[in-house]
Write an enzyme that holds these catalytic residues in place. Structure first.
Site, mmCIF file in Angstrom:
data_model
loop_
_atom_site.group_PDB
_atom_site.id
_atom_site.type_symbol
_atom_site.label_atom_id
_atom_site.label_comp_id
_atom_site.label_asym_id
_atom_site.label_seq_id
_atom_site.Cartn_x
_atom_site.Cartn_y
_atom_site.Cartn_z
ATOM 1 N N ARG A 1 -36.993 33.424 12.308
ATOM 2 C CA ARG A 1 -36.914 32.012 12.703
ATOM 3 C C ARG A 1 -36.886 31.125 11.467
ATOM 4 N NH1 ARG A 1 -37.018 30.919 17.898
ATOM 5 N NH2 ARG A 1 -37.845 32.567 19.234
ATOM 6 N N HIS B 1 -33.000 38.106 2.160
ATOM 7 C CA HIS B 1 -31.852 37.954 3.051
ATOM 8 C C HIS B 1 -30.846 39.079 2.780
ATOM 9 C CE1 HIS B 1 -29.075 35.845 5.648
ATOM 10 N NE2 HIS B 1 -28.132 36.095 4.755
ATOM 11 N N ASP C 1 -31.482 29.553 4.506
ATOM 12 C CA ASP C 1 -31.115 30.494 3.437
ATOM 13 C C ASP C 1 -30.493 29.780 2.242
ATOM 14 O OD1 ASP C 1 -31.995 32.623 5.062
ATOM 15 O OD2 ASP C 1 -30.056 32.719 6.063
#
Ligand code: GAR
Length: 208
Positions: A91, A107, A143
């Site tokens: 989330r 990531h 990100d």
């Protein structure tokens, strides 16, 4: 040593690698809690088995994103972390968390390519021959914070999403352990000032 809160949504293999690394005192960090948005996140069991406190803040228990974000931030703050590590936390964390805690994210793509929740699938669909993984500081975007480290992973003929993701995760675990250890032992610069992690017996030696 530096106090780390890890956030997970699923398996937690990156979290497990951190727990393993933290067994060595010279590593410089300790996982003081593991938090999740999902009660069923598999990694919570491993954390509990290691005697690490866990907490769950389910998204659907809150009327809106900002209430959830605030609740998450308060639960994290109770453990007085020097660093929050988002490792497979699926989330988006908002200003209540990101504005209050130093936080990094891992990531499974070479940012700024393929941000979001389906990075491995989208990299494959795009036909890239090289992908990889990125560790970055969290900011309020998706990100998008400053990149700390990256590593490449070649796409192999016949790769599907699961196979490619597994190979990325092998690289991720090593890179995350290296990065958290470096940050814990050396700190980092924020706005031109050096932030030190960890504490002495006298109390916090963190940011000045
Ligand atoms: C990792 O590959 C991580 O990079 C990814 O989820 C996986 C979690 O694996 N995170 C994201 O996709 C965030 N957008 P793990 O639970 O086994 O550590």
């Amino acid at each position: 040593s530096a106090r780390v809160v890890v956030l997970i949504s699923g398996t937690g293999s990156n979290m497990s690698a951190l727990l393993d690394a933290c067994r060595a005192p010279e590593y410089g960090a300790q996982v003081v809690a593991v938090g999740s948005d999902r009660p069923g996140a598999g990694g919570l069991e491993r954390a509990e088995a290691d005697g690490v406190p866990t907490f769950v803040v389910p998204f659907r228990d809150y009327t809106d994103r900002s209430e959830w974000d605030t609740a998450m931030s308060d639960r994290i703050a109770a453990f007085e972390p020097d660093l929050v590590v988002s490792a497979g936390f699926m989330r988006i964390l908002g200003p209540a968390v990101v504005g209050r805690h130093a936080a990094i994210n891992i990531h499974p793509a070479l940012l700024p390519s393929f941000p979001g929740a389906h990075a491995v699938r989208e990299a494959l669909a795009h036909g890239v021959r090289i992908t990889g993984t990125t560790i970055h500081f969290l900011d309020e975007g998706v990100d998008s914070g400053p990149i700390i480290d990256q590593a490449t992973v070649p796409v192999e003929d016949g790769d599907d999403e699961a196979a490619l993701h597994e190979r990325i995760k092998i690289v991720e675990r090593r890179m995350l352990v290296d990065t958290v250890g470096e940050l814990a032992r050396r700190g980092w610069n924020v706005d031109g000032r050096h932030v030190r992690l960890g504490r002495t017996e006298q109390g916090r030696t963190n940011a000045s």
